[in-house]
Design a protein around this motif. Structure first.
Motif, PDB file in Angstrom:
ATOM      1  N   LEU A   6     -14.079 -64.079  50.741  1.00 50.97           N
ATOM      2  CA  LEU A   6     -15.022 -64.701  51.672  1.00 50.97           C
ATOM      3  C   LEU A   6     -16.170 -63.776  52.045  1.00 50.97           C
ATOM      4  CD1 LEU A   6     -12.460 -66.548  53.962  1.00 50.97           C
ATOM      5  CD2 LEU A   6     -13.993 -67.586  52.262  1.00 50.97           C
ATOM      6  N   SER A   7     -15.915 -62.487  52.076  1.00 50.55           N
ATOM      7  CA  SER A   7     -16.953 -61.515  52.443  1.00 50.55           C
ATOM      8  C   SER A   7     -17.689 -60.962  51.223  1.00 50.55           C
ATOM      9  CB  SER A   7     -16.333 -60.359  53.235  1.00 50.55           C
ATOM     10  OG  SER A   7     -15.435 -59.633  52.420  1.00 50.55           O
ATOM     11  N   ASP A   8     -17.333 -61.451  50.038  1.00 44.84           N
ATOM     12  CA  ASP A   8     -17.918 -60.948  48.785  1.00 44.84           C
ATOM     13  C   ASP A   8     -17.725 -59.444  48.631  1.00 44.84           C
ATOM     14  OD1 ASP A   8     -18.860 -63.390  47.712  1.00 44.84           O
ATOM     15  OD2 ASP A   8     -20.630 -63.303  49.013  1.00 44.84           O
ATOM     16  N   THR A   9     -16.580 -58.956  49.105  1.00 50.24           N
ATOM     17  CA  THR A   9     -16.290 -57.533  49.041  1.00 50.24           C
ATOM     18  C   THR A   9     -15.864 -57.103  47.643  1.00 50.24           C
ATOM     19  OG1 THR A   9     -15.651 -57.548  51.351  1.00 50.24           O
ATOM     20  CG2 THR A   9     -14.880 -55.693  50.069  1.00 50.24           C
ATOM     21  N   THR A  10     -15.246 -58.014  46.893  1.00 47.36           N
ATOM     22  CA  THR A  10     -14.767 -57.664  45.568  1.00 47.36           C
ATOM     23  C   THR A  10     -14.923 -58.847  44.631  1.00 47.36           C
ATOM     24  OG1 THR A  10     -12.881 -56.815  44.314  1.00 47.36           O
ATOM     25  CG2 THR A  10     -12.378 -58.314  46.095  1.00 47.36           C
ATOM     26  N   GLU A  11     -15.023 -58.568  43.364  1.00 47.46           N
ATOM     27  CA  GLU A  11     -15.173 -59.611  42.353  1.00 47.46           C
ATOM     28  C   GLU A  11     -13.828 -60.130  41.863  1.00 47.46           C
ATOM     29  OE1 GLU A  11     -18.135 -60.924  41.194  1.00 47.46           O
ATOM     30  OE2 GLU A  11     -19.015 -59.759  42.816  1.00 47.46           O
ATOM     31  N   THR A  12     -12.782 -59.307  41.953  1.00 48.82           N
ATOM     32  CA  THR A  12     -11.482 -59.698  41.414  1.00 48.82           C
ATOM     33  C   THR A  12     -10.603 -60.267  42.510  1.00 48.82           C
ATOM     34  OG1 THR A  12     -10.556 -57.497  41.798  1.00 48.82           O
ATOM     35  CG2 THR A  12     -11.558 -57.898  39.639  1.00 48.82           C
ATOM     36  N   VAL A  13      -9.684 -61.155  42.129  1.00 52.05           N
ATOM     37  CA  VAL A  13      -8.774 -61.742  43.100  1.00 52.05           C
ATOM     38  C   VAL A  13      -7.343 -61.276  42.893  1.00 52.05           C
ATOM     39  CG1 VAL A  13     -10.128 -63.786  43.636  1.00 52.05           C
ATOM     40  CG2 VAL A  13      -8.555 -63.846  41.709  1.00 52.05           C
ATOM     41  N   GLY A  14      -7.078 -60.507  41.870  1.00 48.86           N
ATOM     42  CA  GLY A  14      -5.718 -60.034  41.606  1.00 48.86           C
ATOM     43  C   GLY A  14      -5.582 -58.562  41.928  1.00 48.86           C
ATOM     44  N   GLY A  15      -4.555 -57.942  41.371  1.00 45.73           N
ATOM     45  CA  GLY A  15      -4.348 -56.511  41.567  1.00 45.73           C
ATOM     46  C   GLY A  15      -3.026 -56.221  42.234  1.00 45.73           C
ATOM     47  N   ASP A  16      -2.769 -54.929  42.422  1.00 43.23           N
ATOM     48  CA  ASP A  16      -1.522 -54.503  43.053  1.00 43.23           C
ATOM     49  C   ASP A  16      -1.541 -54.813  44.542  1.00 43.23           C
ATOM     50  OD1 ASP A  16      -0.597 -53.482  40.647  1.00 43.23           O
ATOM     51  OD2 ASP A  16      -1.438 -51.481  41.028  1.00 43.23           O
ATOM     52  N   TYR A  17      -0.361 -55.039  45.090  1.00 39.36           N
ATOM     53  CA  TYR A  17      -0.239 -55.328  46.523  1.00 39.36           C
ATOM     54  C   TYR A  17      -0.245 -54.036  47.322  1.00 39.36           C
ATOM     55  CZ  TYR A  17       1.711 -56.725  50.991  1.00 39.36           C
ATOM     56  OH  TYR A  17       1.914 -56.909  52.335  1.00 39.36           O
ATOM     57  N   ASN A  18      -1.157 -53.938  48.271  1.00 47.63           N
ATOM     58  CA  ASN A  18      -1.227 -52.839  49.227  1.00 47.63           C
ATOM     59  C   ASN A  18      -1.263 -53.448  50.615  1.00 47.63           C
ATOM     60  OD1 ASN A  18      -1.336 -50.538  47.581  1.00 47.63           O
ATOM     61  ND2 ASN A  18      -3.508 -50.860  47.163  1.00 47.63           N
ATOM     62  N   PRO A  19      -0.173 -53.328  51.393  1.00 46.83           N
ATOM     63  CA  PRO A  19      -0.173 -53.952  52.713  1.00 46.83           C
ATOM     64  C   PRO A  19      -1.232 -53.349  53.635  1.00 46.83           C
ATOM     65  CG  PRO A  19       1.827 -52.640  52.383  1.00 46.83           C
ATOM     66  CD  PRO A  19       1.063 -52.620  51.098  1.00 46.83           C
ATOM     67  N   THR A  20      -1.884 -54.221  54.395  1.00 47.34           N
ATOM     68  CA  THR A  20      -2.869 -53.774  55.385  1.00 47.34           C
ATOM     69  C   THR A  20      -2.134 -53.031  56.498  1.00 47.34           C
ATOM     70  OG1 THR A  20      -4.269 -55.677  54.882  1.00 47.34           O
ATOM     71  CG2 THR A  20      -4.659 -54.571  56.994  1.00 47.34           C
ATOM     72  N   GLY A  49      -2.374 -52.145  60.164  1.00 49.72           N
ATOM     73  CA  GLY A  49      -3.085 -52.451  61.415  1.00 49.72           C
ATOM     74  C   GLY A  49      -4.096 -53.556  61.221  1.00 49.72           C
ATOM     75  N   VAL A  50      -5.348 -53.184  60.981  1.00 47.61           N
ATOM     76  CA  VAL A  50      -6.418 -54.170  60.813  1.00 47.61           C
ATOM     77  C   VAL A  50      -7.526 -53.589  59.945  1.00 47.61           C
ATOM     78  CG1 VAL A  50      -7.720 -53.497  62.884  1.00 47.61           C
ATOM     79  CG2 VAL A  50      -7.857 -55.856  62.065  1.00 47.61           C
ATOM     80  N   ARG A  51      -8.206 -54.454  59.233  1.00 47.24           N
ATOM     81  CA  ARG A  51      -9.398 -54.116  58.453  1.00 47.24           C
ATOM     82  C   ARG A  51     -10.493 -55.043  58.944  1.00 47.24           C
ATOM     83  NH1 ARG A  51     -10.707 -54.944  52.792  1.00 47.24           N
ATOM     84  NH2 ARG A  51      -9.991 -57.015  53.254  1.00 47.24           N
ATOM     85  N   ILE A  52     -11.620 -54.515  59.338  1.00 48.93           N
ATOM     86  CA  ILE A  52     -12.709 -55.341  59.846  1.00 48.93           C
ATOM     87  C   ILE A  52     -13.785 -55.465  58.782  1.00 48.93           C
ATOM     88  CG2 ILE A  52     -14.442 -55.649  61.652  1.00 48.93           C
ATOM     89  CD1 ILE A  52     -12.607 -53.876  63.448  1.00 48.93           C
ATOM     90  N   LEU A  53     -14.046 -56.701  58.375  1.00 52.46           N
ATOM     91  CA  LEU A  53     -15.073 -56.988  57.374  1.00 52.46           C
ATOM     92  C   LEU A  53     -16.266 -57.619  58.089  1.00 52.46           C
ATOM     93  CD1 LEU A  53     -12.590 -58.645  54.898  1.00 52.46           C
ATOM     94  CD2 LEU A  53     -13.657 -56.421  54.574  1.00 52.46           C
ATOM     95  N   GLU A  54     -17.431 -56.997  57.979  1.00 53.23           N
ATOM     96  CA  GLU A  54     -18.644 -57.543  58.584  1.00 53.23           C
ATOM     97  C   GLU A  54     -19.564 -57.999  57.465  1.00 53.23           C
ATOM     98  OE1 GLU A  54     -19.959 -55.580  62.468  1.00 53.23           O
ATOM     99  OE2 GLU A  54     -19.101 -53.913  61.320  1.00 53.23           O
ATOM    100  N   PHE A  55     -20.004 -59.266  57.561  1.00 54.97           N
ATOM    101  CA  PHE A  55     -20.846 -59.816  56.507  1.00 54.97           C
ATOM    102  C   PHE A  55     -21.637 -60.995  57.050  1.00 54.97           C
ATOM    103  CE2 PHE A  55     -16.734 -61.830  56.440  1.00 54.97           C
ATOM    104  CZ  PHE A  55     -16.967 -63.171  56.178  1.00 54.97           C
ATOM    105  N   GLU A  56     -22.630 -61.439  56.286  1.00 58.84           N
ATOM    106  CA  GLU A  56     -23.398 -62.610  56.660  1.00 58.84           C
ATOM    107  C   GLU A  56     -22.887 -63.787  55.854  1.00 58.84           C
ATOM    108  OE1 GLU A  56     -27.928 -63.924  56.151  1.00 58.84           O
ATOM    109  OE2 GLU A  56     -27.673 -62.165  57.444  1.00 58.84           O
ATOM    110  N   SER A  57     -22.795 -64.943  56.500  1.00 55.24           N
ATOM    111  CA  SER A  57     -22.318 -66.148  55.825  1.00 55.24           C
ATOM    112  C   SER A  57     -23.133 -67.346  56.269  1.00 55.24           C
ATOM    113  CB  SER A  57     -20.836 -66.384  56.146  1.00 55.24           C
ATOM    114  OG  SER A  57     -20.377 -67.578  55.535  1.00 55.24           O
ATOM    115  N   GLN A  58     -23.261 -68.295  55.390  1.00 52.00           N
ATOM    116  CA  GLN A  58     -23.850 -69.586  55.739  1.00 52.00           C
ATOM    117  C   GLN A  58     -22.826 -70.367  56.549  1.00 52.00           C
ATOM    118  OE1 GLN A  58     -27.068 -70.599  54.960  1.00 52.00           O
ATOM    119  NE2 GLN A  58     -27.204 -68.454  54.362  1.00 52.00           N
ATOM    120  N   THR A  59     -23.310 -71.255  57.400  1.00 56.65           N
ATOM    121  CA  THR A  59     -22.421 -72.171  58.109  1.00 56.65           C
ATOM    122  C   THR A  59     -22.809 -73.581  57.698  1.00 56.65           C
ATOM    123  OG1 THR A  59     -23.846 -72.396  60.038  1.00 56.65           O
ATOM    124  CG2 THR A  59     -22.217 -70.609  60.080  1.00 56.65           C
TER     125      THR A  59
END
Length: 185
Positions: free
Chosen positions: A23-37, A39-49
């Motif tokens: 949703l934040s266009d942070t990465t191009e891939t949707v797969g990969g190894d599992y790395n549990p978050t 605490g929290v990760r804050i993603l700041e981005f602009e989005s259309q509504t």
């Protein structure tokens, strides 16, 4: 312009981080190894509504860990949040039960309206997305629910998120209008 704070919550290993990255266009891939978050990760981005408030806005998407060992942090995460997205894997029976806990902790306790909430039944790649409504507790049946499968229909997920974001911005705008009117009167 509003900058909504939206929490992305749900059980461990349900796909919150993958959805957040998409949703934040942070990465191009949707797969990969599992790395549990942690605490929290804050993603700041602009989005259309989309919806009544068609525009763009800055978003803070808080990708919250699904592990209950971080439960002591939850009140701080909830502070000043404008929306909550509960992600779960409908193919995992324990996730269906956990959704109720996430709802009561993050939504009921804050008094958020249904339009500020979204359930995402996230299907892992290759799982064969069943698009029927999963068996959830009765109070959850009134909440909007979308199915996501980022391999089969990623743009549908993005459009649903934008529509949800439009609801959040509309709620913020109405709240601000009420506050301004109360000051004037």
């Amino acid at each position: 312009m509003f900058k909504p704070k939206v929490l992305l919550i749900g059980p461990s290993e349900c796909g919150k981080t993958v959805l957040g990255n998409f949703l934040s266009d942070t990465t191009e891939t949707v797969g990969g190894d599992y790395n549990p978050t942690q605490g929290v990760r804050i993603l700041e981005f602009e989005s259309q509504t989309e919806g009544k408030a068609d525009s763009a806005c800055e978003v803070e998407l808080w990708d919250c860990a699904g592990d209950f060992k971080f439960e002591s942090c939850w009140p701080a995460l909830m502070k000043d949040s404008n929306g909550v997205i509960i992600v779960f894997n409908p193919d995992v029976p324990s996730h269906l039960k956990e959704v109720e806990t996430w709802h009561s902790t993050f939504i009921s306790s804050q008094g958020l309206s249904d339009s500020q909430c979204l359930l995402i039944a996230h299907h892992k790649p290759g799982s064969g997305a069943d698009s029927t409504r999963p068996p959830l507790a009765s109070q959850l049946n009134k909440l909007p629910l979308i199915h996501s499968n980022l391999e089969e229909d990623p743009e549908k997920v993005r459009l649903e998120f934008r529509s949800y974001l439009g609801n959040i911005v509309q709620t913020l705008s109405e709240s601000q209008d009420r506050e301004e009117m109360s000051i004037l009167s």
